[in-house]
Design an enzyme around this catalytic site. Sequence first.
Site, PDB file in Angstrom:
ATOM      1  N   ASP A 180       0.669  -1.105  -0.411  1.00 30.45           N
ATOM      2  CA  ASP A 180       0.125  -0.204   0.328  1.00 30.45           C
ATOM      3  C   ASP A 180       1.029   1.185  -0.169  1.00 30.45           C
ATOM      4  OD1 ASP A 180      -1.937   1.815   1.478  1.00 30.45           O
ATOM      5  OD2 ASP A 180      -3.387   0.362   0.684  1.00 30.45           O
ATOM      6  N   HIS A 219      -3.715   6.233   3.384  1.00 28.39           N
ATOM      7  CA  HIS A 219      -4.336   4.885   3.300  1.00 28.39           C
ATOM      8  C   HIS A 219      -3.607   3.793   3.462  1.00 28.39           C
ATOM      9  CE1 HIS A 219      -5.811   1.873   0.177  1.00 28.39           C
ATOM     10  NE2 HIS A 219      -6.719   2.484  -0.266  1.00 28.39           N
ATOM     11  N   SER A 512     -11.151  -1.016  -1.148  1.00 27.19           N
ATOM     12  CA  SER A 512      -9.998  -0.958   0.367  1.00 27.19           C
ATOM     13  C   SER A 512     -10.360  -1.097   1.817  1.00 27.19           C
ATOM     14  CB  SER A 512      -9.532   0.559  -0.169  1.00 27.19           C
ATOM     15  OG  SER A 512      -8.590   1.141  -1.024  1.00 27.19           O
TER      16      SER A 512
END
Length: 576
Positions: A180, A219, A512
């Site tokens: 990620d 994220h 996600s």
Amino acid sequence: MKRWGFIGLMVLAACMPDESEQRDAQRNVCPGITAGEVPHEPRATWKVTSDEDGREPVIIRYRQAQGVTAARVHQLGGQVTASFRHAPALAARVTPEERLELALDPSVESIEPDAELRATGLGALPLGALTRAGLGASGTGDYTGKLQRVQALEVWDQNGDGVPDPGAVTGEGVRVCVIDSGMDMNHPELRDAVVAARDFLDADDDATDGEEGHWGTGHGTHVAGIIAARAGMGGQGGPVLTESGLMGVAPGAQLLVARVLDMNGRTNMSVVLEAVEWCMSQGARVASLSLAGGLATFTSEDIFKAALDGGMLVVAAAGNEGQFLVSYPASDPSVLAVGAVDDLDRRVYFSSHGERLALMAPGVDVLSTFPRGLGSFAQLELGRARPASRSLLYAPTGNTWGALVDCGHGGTLDSCGEDSSCDGFIAYVHPHPYVRPERAMVNVMKQGARAVIFASELMEGGAEILSVPQQGAWVPAVTITQAASTVMGRQLGATTRLTLRPVDYAYMSGTSMATPYVSGIAALLFSARPGATPAQVRAALQSSAKDLGPAGYDTEHGHGLVQARGALEALIGAMP
């Protein structure tokens, strides 16, 4: 990206004020106000952007493994960026002329695109989607509801005291690789979970989400927390969370952190494939990919198959395009694709689906870890009412108040009308497909707005509001549910107070967020049965899923909502 048709452009032209109207609108601009984004975009990694000399990223695939050599690429002037152990290929940056020369080389089988991939997480949902996607008007911050829906608590917290039961399966002994954006390596609820890290953009072992003193998207920190956050480690989350903080699906799992996404949440396939091979070398049993983009190539299929054959289950996000086509790499035959459902177990409108879809998991308004102090919890007060609200990612924190003023779509510098005041007010903005939220914020700020509340209204092609830009001058901003919008519409002119408190957590939505739920549950299964193969774990996950649509498998929901206890029982039954 939204594409405007000819009719849409005609409508825009008809709605644009003429020159005299624009001059009059300038009179509504309050003096001394700086509003909007500094004209600067976070630096993208060199692997994603094209060089000034016209180089493009490609993957050079050779006919035989012994034919793979960087010497020829260097001889032509190309720049080799990666080599692979499980495929006869190199990644490189080449000019069109160099690419043609390589394609003519008899040892080269093909020149594959090194496609761009992007993170599949959203910030605040598209306006109005909190209600549309099933979030109740209470807007509760309790994170355990989603853990209950996937049966995680039934695996390791059967007495409901918020602490793993003695001897329970928690993912202990299992390494999960989070491919990620990197993460906040010092987040109190994650730092003890990390056993190794690698930054594939800067080629070092510091996988911090960001660079040059600036944070990235957050994220990866959010995804990692869904998998393996450890509760009670000192994260700041009041008043929504207690001192115990929150806990991941597999709170005993170990994390391998592979940073592949740049400051804009982008990367290339070659970088991801490098990370997959690194995860394998580090002993990961699960790899979690909350990113999507590009198409399958021989090289990507080789490496994902090698991961599967080598004992690692790769789990990936189905994508947020809402289309009947699972995004790549989730659609790869060796990868398990995950879509998103709301709090009512309905497929969320943004979740892609199709024949490759395997499982569903919660993907709406998910509360998880975020870089320290960069998250925020909102509290909106309107008289005695406290309407549910969610702060936009990166919105400035603080406490502000003022009269509630309807500013329409915020599309012009006189949108707030005579009720606006340079002494300050709270702007109530209705979304419009042709007014970007950032533009609306700038317009109402210039008219004196101290904060912005985005109403919950959806329309065809409606605007999305994901976050406040990290650069520039902005004011606190939130989005609210439809029920809250009804309350606000009746209280125009009333004193409104908005408080945004800095915290170490954030709400995000997207496939996600659904992906790490499945990754975490897979870790629980590998922890309970270390000798299990990825195929056995996948079969257990799919056979035990909660059916959501027509009986059996369907392309809208795959096999259904992932269920931890059911999957564990299925795996134990299959291999006592």
